[in-house]
Design an enzyme around this catalytic site. Sequence first.
Site, mmCIF file in Angstrom:
data_model
loop_
_atom_site.group_PDB
_atom_site.id
_atom_site.type_symbol
_atom_site.label_atom_id
_atom_site.label_comp_id
_atom_site.label_asym_id
_atom_site.label_seq_id
_atom_site.Cartn_x
_atom_site.Cartn_y
_atom_site.Cartn_z
ATOM 1 N N ARG A 104 45.622 -2.375 4.878
ATOM 2 C CA ARG A 104 44.949 -2.343 5.914
ATOM 3 C C ARG A 104 43.567 -2.313 5.579
ATOM 4 O O ARG A 104 42.636 -1.624 6.727
ATOM 5 C CB ARG A 104 45.299 -1.520 7.087
ATOM 6 C CG ARG A 104 46.847 -1.832 7.453
ATOM 7 C CD ARG A 104 47.220 -1.004 8.792
ATOM 8 N NE ARG A 104 48.632 -1.306 8.842
ATOM 9 C CZ ARG A 104 49.678 -0.211 8.478
ATOM 10 N NH1 ARG A 104 49.209 0.795 7.985
ATOM 11 N NH2 ARG A 104 50.819 -0.539 8.748
ATOM 12 N N LYS B 275 32.566 -12.897 6.897
ATOM 13 C CA LYS B 275 33.696 -13.685 7.019
ATOM 14 C C LYS B 275 34.406 -13.915 5.962
ATOM 15 O O LYS B 275 33.889 -14.452 4.872
ATOM 16 C CB LYS B 275 32.912 -15.008 7.409
ATOM 17 C CG LYS B 275 32.636 -15.112 8.892
ATOM 18 C CD LYS B 275 32.301 -16.640 9.597
ATOM 19 C CE LYS B 275 31.889 -16.744 10.834
ATOM 20 N NZ LYS B 275 31.662 -17.967 11.266
ATOM 21 N N GLU C 145 22.864 -25.059 2.718
ATOM 22 C CA GLU C 145 22.545 -24.078 3.829
ATOM 23 C C GLU C 145 21.137 -23.391 3.798
ATOM 24 O O GLU C 145 20.907 -23.099 4.923
ATOM 25 C CB GLU C 145 23.786 -22.925 3.159
ATOM 26 C CG GLU C 145 25.105 -23.328 3.119
ATOM 27 C CD GLU C 145 25.638 -23.302 4.392
ATOM 28 O OE1 GLU C 145 25.416 -22.819 5.572
ATOM 29 O OE2 GLU C 145 26.763 -23.851 4.378
ATOM 30 N N LYS D 204 19.954 -14.827 7.839
ATOM 31 C CA LYS D 204 21.442 -14.668 8.256
ATOM 32 C C LYS D 204 21.783 -12.985 8.391
ATOM 33 O O LYS D 204 22.499 -12.866 9.330
ATOM 34 C CB LYS D 204 22.213 -14.859 6.807
ATOM 35 C CG LYS D 204 23.804 -14.713 7.125
ATOM 36 C CD LYS D 204 24.786 -15.746 6.482
ATOM 37 C CE LYS D 204 26.213 -15.510 6.982
ATOM 38 N NZ LYS D 204 27.111 -16.316 6.248
ATOM 39 N N GLU E 235 30.753 -13.187 15.915
ATOM 40 C CA GLU E 235 30.908 -14.748 16.536
ATOM 41 C C GLU E 235 31.068 -14.633 17.787
ATOM 42 O O GLU E 235 31.803 -15.602 18.405
ATOM 43 C CB GLU E 235 31.376 -15.528 15.397
ATOM 44 C CG GLU E 235 30.991 -16.840 15.887
ATOM 45 C CD GLU E 235 31.190 -18.061 14.734
ATOM 46 O OE1 GLU E 235 31.333 -17.459 13.492
ATOM 47 O OE2 GLU E 235 31.289 -19.095 15.115
ATOM 48 N N ARG F 216 25.832 -15.977 16.730
ATOM 49 C CA ARG F 216 26.259 -16.158 15.300
ATOM 50 C C ARG F 216 26.590 -17.581 15.194
ATOM 51 O O ARG F 216 26.623 -18.350 14.040
ATOM 52 C CB ARG F 216 27.164 -15.362 14.833
ATOM 53 C CG ARG F 216 27.533 -15.412 13.475
ATOM 54 C CD ARG F 216 28.452 -14.387 12.715
ATOM 55 N NE ARG F 216 28.921 -14.493 11.353
ATOM 56 C CZ ARG F 216 29.349 -13.699 10.567
ATOM 57 N NH1 ARG F 216 29.544 -12.182 10.818
ATOM 58 N NH2 ARG F 216 29.726 -13.962 9.329
ATOM 59 N N ASN G 297 26.607 -22.304 12.434
ATOM 60 C CA ASN G 297 27.447 -23.341 12.161
ATOM 61 C C ASN G 297 26.879 -24.979 12.343
ATOM 62 O O ASN G 297 27.626 -25.759 12.440
ATOM 63 C CB ASN G 297 28.701 -23.337 13.227
ATOM 64 C CG ASN G 297 29.616 -22.364 12.359
ATOM 65 O OD1 ASN G 297 30.311 -22.455 11.242
ATOM 66 N ND2 ASN G 297 30.033 -21.333 13.271
ATOM 67 N N HIS H 86 28.440 -27.723 10.700
ATOM 68 C CA HIS H 86 29.609 -27.350 10.332
ATOM 69 C C HIS H 86 30.774 -27.946 10.917
ATOM 70 O O HIS H 86 31.798 -28.120 10.398
ATOM 71 C CB HIS H 86 29.746 -25.833 10.226
ATOM 72 C CG HIS H 86 28.748 -24.930 9.136
ATOM 73 N ND1 HIS H 86 27.661 -25.342 8.997
ATOM 74 C CD2 HIS H 86 29.412 -24.449 7.945
ATOM 75 C CE1 HIS H 86 27.128 -24.742 7.860
ATOM 76 N NE2 HIS H 86 28.318 -24.294 7.323
ATOM 77 N N HIS I 249 33.084 -29.577 8.664
ATOM 78 C CA HIS I 249 34.572 -29.260 8.391
ATOM 79 C C HIS I 249 35.336 -30.560 8.629
ATOM 80 O O HIS I 249 36.445 -30.600 7.947
ATOM 81 C CB HIS I 249 34.845 -28.189 9.561
ATOM 82 C CG HIS I 249 34.252 -26.945 9.003
ATOM 83 N ND1 HIS I 249 34.232 -25.900 9.779
ATOM 84 C CD2 HIS I 249 33.602 -26.373 7.641
ATOM 85 C CE1 HIS I 249 33.810 -24.677 9.038
ATOM 86 N NE2 HIS I 249 33.518 -25.227 8.146
ATOM 87 N N HIS J 292 31.581 -28.263 0.094
ATOM 88 C CA HIS J 292 31.299 -27.942 1.357
ATOM 89 C C HIS J 292 29.791 -28.064 1.788
ATOM 90 O O HIS J 292 29.598 -28.527 3.034
ATOM 91 C CB HIS J 292 31.495 -26.321 1.526
ATOM 92 C CG HIS J 292 31.089 -25.651 2.819
ATOM 93 N ND1 HIS J 292 31.682 -25.881 4.052
ATOM 94 C CD2 HIS J 292 29.944 -24.729 3.153
ATOM 95 C CE1 HIS J 292 30.997 -25.131 5.006
ATOM 96 N NE2 HIS J 292 30.169 -24.566 4.391
#
Lengths: 371, 371
Positions: B128, B150, B192, B234, B244, B248, B252, B255, B259, B272
């Site tokens: 955990r 993330k 990026e 960032k 997010e 935030r 993206n 993206h 994606h 990517h």
Amino acid sequence: MSASSASESPCRLQVALGSRSYPIHIGPGLLGDPQWLTPHLAGRQVMIVTNETVAPLYLERCRAALSEDLEVRELVLPDGEATKSLEQVSRIWDALLEAGFNRRCTLVALGGGVIGDMVGFAAACYQRGVAFVQVPTTLLAQVDSSVGGKTGVNHPLGKNMIGAFWQPRAVLVDTDTLATLPERELSAGLAEVIKYGLIRDAGFLAWLETAIPSLRALDATSLTQAIERSCAIKADIVAADETEQGVRALLNLGHTFGHAIEAHQGYGAWLHGEAVGAGMAMAAEFSARLGWLSMADVERVREIIAAAGLPLAAPAGMTVDDFLARMRLDKKNVDSRLRLVLLHALGDACIHDDAPPESLAAFLEDYPRQA
Amino acid sequence: MSASSASESPCRLQVALGSRSYPIHIGPGLLGDPQWLTPHLAGRQVMIVTNETVAPLYLERCRAALSEDLEVRELVLPDGEATKSLEQVSRIWDALLEAGFNRRCTLVALGGGVIGDMVGFAAACYQRGVAFVQVPTTLLAQVDSSVGGKTGVNHPLGKNMIGAFWQPRAVLVDTDTLATLPERELSAGLAEVIKYGLIRDAGFLAWLETAIPSLRALDATSLTQAIERSCAIKADIVAADETEQGVRALLNLGHTFGHAIEAHQGYGAWLHGEAVGAGMAMAAEFSARLGWLSMADVERVREIIAAAGLPLAAPAGMTVDDFLARMRLDKKNVDSRLRLVLLHALGDACIHDDAPPESLAAFLEDYPRQA
């Protein structure tokens, strides 16, 4: 314990965790009533996840509480502690993705602790975290696993080794569901109820010593009282220490020995609560060896565990090394020291880091095994 | 951008997240120097996780920075976006349990974004949650994936669909590691870097328009400046919106289209950053259709993306439906509405919820495909 009945109208507790606070509703008839589930949905997409045992009993009733304009899916998993695996959680993720569910979806965990832990973990990691509601249908889940945000799955090398802290939006405890619970599982749930008395509340423990028979007879008023007091103690401890940096570890009384028993026997052979029952008897006896409990105290502990229908002896053939090897993997340990939860007195648990290894080994050697 | 050089002594940024705050150190020579990694270890147990490409280059240097009295293990995974799976993360959990590592262990993610995302997710869910340190060795990871918490893996039905928000204890960016980075991956990282200028900082974008050649030539001073400014933007955005819920999502930009391209081509076919490059060109052009950018703005965007060595056109044969089906699974979507990050102006991104489906489809139909 006051004698006031909480069984007529649902009682409400609150787990105080700032922005992650949530209510626990306890009482009969909650499952089919839309007013309890609906306010906790994050959006239109809802997936009820349950197992093959619970589905025929309560899935219809749970679904009936959800309005027709919601997008509701159902997923029925196999039953049993042996299924609490990453593989089954992956089935939940597959189903969510196949349904095109997004970040505003809500998972409903309808079932016992295994379902609650897996659905909670699935919610924690789906798209980095979505909402879920606990609807526990076993006594064990109602008083323990559904409250507090511990989620996860077992690994062949240890119980609950993979998981996350992830809080539900609400916990709905419908005491009617206990009517269909097998007697052995009711006993397993009582192990955790007894635990709350042992770690925190000698008055509750004394009440339980007389109430065990009516609890086993499913007396609704006694059950609601026992569940309410158990959840209140757990909610207090979780609010004080959400991620188990300190006091929350007290909730593991009996669990270090118990997890070793469960893992050694193969998950599912002993019910979790049965292993915790024997584990608490062991913790009490080891506390007596350290001079903290009297033999009369130990006898009271043994009597209430036995009265609940739980085992006292460790499994036949389980060696000292079997215990120690499993106990070394316990999540409570810091570096290579074994950490145990023991009892300073009945109603007063403590964390013990420095049990001499040889005295622990001697105790494990002497402790009775089942015939 | 000031012309002051940050390449001589490491520069330090802070990601401000209360009790989860952490530093980013940027500069040459960090990897072999014990002073950067050691302070961030949670206990004696350390596992360095890397991949088959990075291990021969930097594993020894990373290990040399760890004192002999620590319990250090190494795990070398296969390389590539196609390996970013639950199966590989399970290998990390297996290795941790086989080593008997407890809750006070620390994982070190030595590699690119795939390693960082997987190790971060493994850390988030092992018992955990345990500590981890990011040691990114690609430009993409240094300016993007290693900062912000993330973590996660891909699913056959979508990228990064399973994961958690879990912050590292520190990010150590050793700019020396870029010397061995293939040119195509350097370009992917620049996507990026350009993104930060486009969403937040028109001055940085203007600086980049002249600096791209020296960045591609691995000029140390320019690289450190670009990484520092990228991480600072960032870190600001992450500090304002860790999970997010709002701003935030601006990160993206490019993206959603990107994606869809990555998923349609099969993870790893396009890097990517390459998909994000084309995706940003698409976002700019769609922003122009909405009347927000001039064609001169779009041309500046296209020129800097091309100068970085990145594609502008969408993949040959990728249909409107291919795009829309993938875009509907995007995590930013709320219920069934498509959410896009677009540009109000260069240096000023916005979230757009209500693009008319027919105008989006027409745009996707018209957008150039690769020959």
